[in-house]
Enzyme design. Structure first.
Site, PDB file in Angstrom:
ATOM      1  N   GLU A   1      82.969  64.080  40.828  1.00  0.00           N
ATOM      2  CA  GLU A   1      83.492  64.845  39.697  1.00  0.00           C
ATOM      3  C   GLU A   1      84.935  65.276  39.869  1.00  0.00           C
ATOM      4  OE1 GLU A   1      81.532  67.986  42.383  1.00  0.00           O
ATOM      5  OE2 GLU A   1      81.355  65.854  41.925  1.00  0.00           O
TER       6      GLU A   1
ATOM      7  N   LYS B   1      92.653  74.417  34.113  1.00  0.00           N
ATOM      8  CA  LYS B   1      94.065  74.532  33.761  1.00  0.00           C
ATOM      9  C   LYS B   1      94.525  73.437  32.810  1.00  0.00           C
ATOM     10  CE  LYS B   1      96.685  77.038  35.459  1.00  0.00           C
ATOM     11  NZ  LYS B   1      97.183  78.386  35.080  1.00  0.00           N
TER      12      LYS B   1
ATOM     13  N   CYS C   1      76.323  66.051  47.027  1.00  0.00           N
ATOM     14  CA  CYS C   1      76.578  66.842  48.239  1.00  0.00           C
ATOM     15  C   CYS C   1      75.344  67.686  48.577  1.00  0.00           C
ATOM     16  CB  CYS C   1      77.838  67.684  48.065  1.00  0.00           C
ATOM     17  SG  CYS C   1      78.545  68.254  49.633  1.00  0.00           S
ATOM     18  N   TYR C   2      75.396  69.018  48.433  1.00  0.00           N
ATOM     19  CA  TYR C   2      74.220  69.847  48.701  1.00  0.00           C
ATOM     20  C   TYR C   2      73.037  69.400  47.853  1.00  0.00           C
ATOM     21  CZ  TYR C   2      71.252  74.012  49.031  1.00  0.00           C
ATOM     22  OH  TYR C   2      70.182  74.867  49.239  1.00  0.00           O
TER      23      TYR C   2
ATOM     24  N   GLY D   1      76.978  72.948  46.866  1.00  0.00           N
ATOM     25  CA  GLY D   1      76.809  74.365  47.161  1.00  0.00           C
ATOM     26  C   GLY D   1      77.261  74.684  48.569  1.00  0.00           C
TER      27      GLY D   1
ATOM     28  N   ASP E   1      98.019  80.553  31.178  1.00  0.00           N
ATOM     29  CA  ASP E   1      96.703  81.050  30.761  1.00  0.00           C
ATOM     30  C   ASP E   1      96.812  82.260  29.843  1.00  0.00           C
ATOM     31  OD1 ASP E   1      95.798  79.098  32.515  1.00  0.00           O
ATOM     32  OD2 ASP E   1      95.570  80.503  34.175  1.00  0.00           O
TER      33      ASP E   1
ATOM     34  N   HIS F   1      81.944  63.864  46.251  1.00  0.00           N
ATOM     35  CA  HIS F   1      82.063  64.540  44.958  1.00  0.00           C
ATOM     36  C   HIS F   1      82.733  63.615  43.935  1.00  0.00           C
ATOM     37  CE1 HIS F   1      80.824  68.647  46.070  1.00  0.00           C
ATOM     38  NE2 HIS F   1      81.298  68.334  47.271  1.00  0.00           N
TER      39      HIS F   1
END
Length: 596
Positions: free
Chosen positions: A166, A367, A78-79, A51, A221, A164
């Site tokens: 992820e 994407k 992280c946060y 965050g 998109d 992170h």
């Protein structure tokens, strides 16, 4: 069904965490930070997202500490890592060194790091750090600049990561997440084979009794959304409109119409609204203001087109090809910071959404997932593999200025010059600003300029060093080619001549990639025209990046021989060619892919 809860504290990567968990074969759901402990009882484990806030700041997002009493494994990222320690009695403070970008993790022997390599590259984006552990925690991993990069309370199965896992650029992040899922006892048996059918069913339900009007840019998109809507509702209930806003690339609108008709999309119309857009942008310099004006003008032109076609507005919903990064960067979830307002998140769109009049079938996707979906829908690869192009087009690649420059840049240049001199390099801070993302929050700061090397490794290490230590900078560029003379600010706004110049430069840069057979090796390569002159000539920035989902990115390394040839090509531009070719060597974070 086994599932993992991801708690949203406003991080840029919250939904990316949930997506990674699903990719690993476990279903996941995103819960708001105010969710009650009883809402977690159906889950196998909990992940706290990152965050943009500081846990010690007034009003920062928190959660019910009762979650820690449920006996569930918890992973804080992280946060989320800082918040878990903060709530359990630890101390979080502002770090002496801010870390943005790659770092080498030194993991200890621990189940969370099973099969993870020594010095595994992980992605950092933080300014705070845990200085004193909560009771029961110990260090299980560190980086050179962060002693407590990973911590664990094994008795309670609580784990914290300052980095992170992820994001794509954490090299073994999926392995770390999989290890956490194993610690939760998950079976890895969920799949997405039915996803297309699920989306089509959702579209039919949301659009019941309505027709759908879609603005089609011609990019990946909007094309995938157009095909999906046509399949779900039938072409008689779908109408596409391509608006030429005067901010497109060279020959773009004509190519879009030809391609769409060749693919059988006969329910697509085109409208040239160049004069309207440029008139509305006259005199507008600030990036967020430009984005909002462009977004609102799309709606105005759309309404005019509906009137010209004698369509009944009460019968029509608006569809958009919005994907998840658009939503999160626009501050579209609780506690998320606004990095930049995407054209499909201006107030007029938000008002329609509140009325239930907007359908966004791709809004939860990234994407690369959109491309995968497009292949399932049998859309040709040449279209799906096109580089992303922003909705506001060249409007956010043509930086505007009153020409006065920024005196703070010269004052702040001393810090960067000292760092560069120690590495045998030179450089300065330029008197302009660009948008970035640091610690999940928007920055609007100066780019730094480096000269004196053709070594990408040295450029990368230098950029990371400067960005972690000089707070006035959120982006670093390497000067690859330049004429003599100082960089001088110049007044520039979003007008036809400047856009035409950028269009020509952009076309030359794209052609250079294609000639070198590098187009598919690069995720995206924005070309930026700065409000600067060097030797009285325009200054361009190349921003080639590698990414998979656009939430993080590394700058892509092009051969210098290609850049040498491109520099010669740029000298054929009108009015004497280019004054400098700069190369953005910033990762995301701290620099967004687009400059505005």
């Amino acid at each position: 069904m086994e599932k993992i809860a991801v708690v949203d504290f406003g991080g840029q990567y919250t939904h990316l965490i949930a997506r990674r968990i699903r990719q690993l074969g476990v279903y996941s759901e995103v819960l708001p930070s105010h969710a009650k402990p009883e809402e977690f009882k159906a889950f196998m484990g909990v992940i706290f997202s990152g965050g943009p806030s500081s846990v010690y700041a007034e009003g920062s997002p928190t959660c019910d500490a009762g979650i820690f009493e449920l006996g569930l494994p918890v992973l804080g990222i992280c946060y989320g890592h800082q918040l878990m320690n903060h709530l359990l009695g630890g101390v979080v403070k502002r770090g002496l060194v801010h870390e943005f970008g790659p770092a080498a993790l030194h993991p200890q022997n621990h189940p969370l790091f099973k099969d993870v390599s020594p010095d595994s590259i992980v992605w950092m984006s933080h300014g705070d750090e845990v200085s004193t552990f909560a009771s029961g925690f110990r260090t299980i991993g560190s980086t050179d600049d962060c002693v407590n990069a990973a911590v664990a309370d094994d008795a309670r199965k609580f784990y914290g990561l300052q980095f992170h896992p992820e994001v794509t650029h954490s090299a073994e992040g999926d392995r770390i997440l999989r290890n956490f899922l194993s610690l939760c006892g998950c079976a890895f048996d969920w799949n997405m084979d039915y996803y297309v059918q699920t989306l089509q069913a959702q579209i039919r339900k949301q659009c019941e009794g309505k027709k759908v009007f879609l603005l089609v840019s011609g990019g990946v998109d909007s094309t995938v959304a157009f095909e999906l809507l046509n399949r779900a509702l039938g072409p008689d209930r779908v109408l596409g409109l391509h608006i030429d806003n005067g901010l497109m690339r060279k020959g773009e609108s004509a190519a879009v119409l030809d391609f769409m008709h060749a693919q059988g999309f006969d329910n697509l119309k085109i409208k040239d609204a160049t004069d309207t857009f440029l008139a509305n942008l006259r005199g507008v310099l600030e990036p967020e203001a430009k984005r909002k004006i462009i977004g609102e003008t799309f709606l105005t032109v759309k309404d005019a087109a509906i009137a010209e076609l004698n369509l009944n507005p009460a019968e029509w919903m608006l569809a958009q090809g919005t994907i998840y990064p658009d939503t999160i960067e626009s501050g579209g979830t609780a506690h998320a910071a606004v990095i930049k307002t995407h054209h499909n998140r201006v107030q007029g769109i938000l008002d329609l959404m509140a009325q239930g009049m907007v359908v966004e079938p791709l809004a939860e996707l990234y994407k690369d997932e959109v491309r995968e979906l497009g292949r399932r829908l049998e859309i040709p690869d040449p279209l799906l593999d096109r580089h992303p192009f922003p909705g506001p087009g060249l409007g956010v690649r043509l930086l505007c200025s009153d020409g006065k420059g920024d005196p703070a840049a010269e004052k702040d240049s001393a810090a960067i010059k000292e760092i560069l001199a120690a590495r045998g390099l030179s450089g300065e801070i330029l008197p302009i600003k660009s948008v970035g993302v640091q610690g999940d929050a928007r920055t609007y700061a100066h780019p730094g300029l480096v000269r004196g090397t053709r070594d990408w490794k040295l450029a990368d290490e230098t950029a990371t060093l400067v960005l972690n230590r000089v707070r006035a900078v959120n982006r670093i560029m390497l000067e690859t080619h330049a004429v003599e003379g100082a960089y001088a600010p110049v007044a520039r706004e979003c007008e036809r001549n400047a856009l035409d110049l950028l269009r020509e430069a952009d076309a030359l840069c794209t052609a250079a990639l294609q000639k070198a057979d590098l187009y598919s090796a690069v995720w995206q390569m924005p070309v930026v025209l700065l409000p600067l002159l060097k030797g009285g000539k325009p200054v361009f920035v190349l921003r080639p990046v590698s990414s998979s989902e656009a939430m993080t990115a590394r700058f892509a390394e092009l051969p210098f021989a290609v850049l040498d040839t491109l520099w010669k090509d740029l000298q054929a531009l009108p009015n004497g060619g280019a004054g400098a070719l700069l190369y953005d060597v910033t990762h995301k974070p701290p620099g967004t892919i687009e400059w505005e």
